[in-house]
Design an enzyme around this catalytic site. Sequence first.
Site: not given
Length: 357
Positions: A129, A33, A253, A301
């Site tokens: 679940r 999956k 950053y 990024m």
Amino acid sequence: MRPARALIDLQALRHNYQIAREVSGAKALAVIKADAYGHGAVRCAQALEAEADGFAVACIEEALELRAAGIRAPVLLLEGFFEADELSLIVEHDFWCVVHSLWQLEAIEKAALSKPIVVWLKLDSGMHRVGLHPKDYQAAYQRLLASGKVAKIVLMSHFARADELHSQASAEQVAVFEAARQGLSAEVSLRNSPAVLGWPQVPSDWVRPGIMLYGATPFEEANALAARLQPVMTLESKVICVRELPAGEPIGYGAKFITQKPMRVGVVAMGYADGYPRQAPTGTPVLVAGQRSQLIGRVSMDMLCIDLTDVPQAGLGSTVELWGKNILASDVAIAAGTIPYQIFCNLRRVPLLYSGA
């Protein structure tokens, strides 16, 4: 061309599947999956089809992709169907289907099916679940048989804490499952990757290896069987810039890293847009030019910075392994406060290159 890429070793994938079969002594559905946890579902299925007992995916869209690629092996829909009209596709393509809710059972009873289907009847044994309540389980089994629309039923449940080897939760779930299936004659499937590797006493005619197929351990602690797994994905890129910085200079950053001494810093073409975890802190391991080093500063990024101070052989164009056969994905995940499942599944924009087909 941007040098970021993920190398997928299909022979390692087959090796890990064989371990699942060997240690469980059971039939094994290869869980592919989420695009095989970011490894490419079609190519992984093609690599395993000759020996796999079948595959498991989350939904019919993933299953249809496999059939369109020519995969004819059994494919189990782990979440079953979402709309009753999917049943016609399940019949047409010979998919196996999890039934985890009473509405799905009712939809099968009402459907006009051209032939019976294979159902995996899921019990909620404690994860809460999806899955049928234990009080409804026996009746659901009998209703499926009475419908005349089911060719075979496999009884299944899913563990919530099998990766915690000292927890009693899995044993408690097994007890709930055994009580609910008392007197029912059918194959059972309980063991996922951590249960395959860490709970040999749990009964399972079918096992469902997932994360272990891709060579990552589901455990935080050492495990002898998990140590035999081979990493399938190597995520790598290259150094695209080298900076010589004196002490006291910020990097990245937010100035979260300040050089404490003169440092040689490499900038790598890899960032959170590629799926590398933004939250990975300074100290997260990398391999550059064959030597271990570390991430420094915040992940950007498209780029991140690594320490080249003690790696004199590294420079512009040097290959950097972010995770793979030398830097384990589980170690990166732990450093980033997440799990290897997530960092694999988050991978994007990076081309997958295959070997060992």
